[in-house]
Scaffold this motif. Sequence first.
Motif, short mmCIF file in Angstrom:
data_model
loop_
_atom_site.label_atom_id
_atom_site.label_comp_id
_atom_site.label_asym_id
_atom_site.label_seq_id
_atom_site.Cartn_x
_atom_site.Cartn_y
_atom_site.Cartn_z
N ARG A 130 40.50 25.31 93.03
CA ARG A 130 41.73 26.06 92.85
C ARG A 130 42.86 25.05 92.86
N ASN A 165 41.18 33.87 93.62
CA ASN A 165 41.06 33.48 92.20
C ASN A 165 40.64 32.02 92.12
N GLY A 166 39.75 31.69 91.19
CA GLY A 166 39.40 30.27 91.01
C GLY A 166 38.03 30.11 90.40
#
Length: 196
Positions: free
Chosen positions: A42, A90-91
């Motif tokens: 990330r 998220n990532g």
Amino acid sequence: ALPSLSGVHQITGTWMGSTTVPCTYVSAEGFTLHTLSWSLERDSRVSTIFLRDDSGDHILLANFRGRVSVPKHSPGDASLLIEKLEMPDNGHYTCQVVWRSTDNSLIKRELTTTVKVVKVAATKPIIRGAEPGLALPAGASASLSCAASGSPPISYRWFRSGPAGTAELLSSGAQLAWPSLRPSDSGTYFCEAENR
């Protein structure tokens, strides 16, 4: 034959929900599982979230503790279950499995899946209306319940209407209860539901 991994390239999860990032492996003769790990990339930083080795399962990132797990008793399944998804989850998630061969060499396989966390459309609470009037004998026990549909979490407050449009806050729960009604409890009560 050599060991192999399979999974998907992208997966979408709902904020505050849970999602499984699939990763399955096929071992091969003469190879034993050495380590299994999940890492997250990330903002161009890579951190290891989960590691399984001879000493057990380790969750290495504090904000994932209590939220991630990998099946323990399903050989071949290295999928990562993430619960209570947060927007920073998220990532790019990489599943890495390392095997040791009979000649003590290590073989590594990796697979990366992009996880997108989406927010569902938020809805305002809607309260279902109750009966307009309720006549009860003095001394009886009674309760009023408030239920609303909408995006959780929903908080509730009960009020009693006062003179000239004033309102007195009585409770901050979904239920308002009287162990023993008195004539002075007569009046108009209303509920308010609120979410973020």
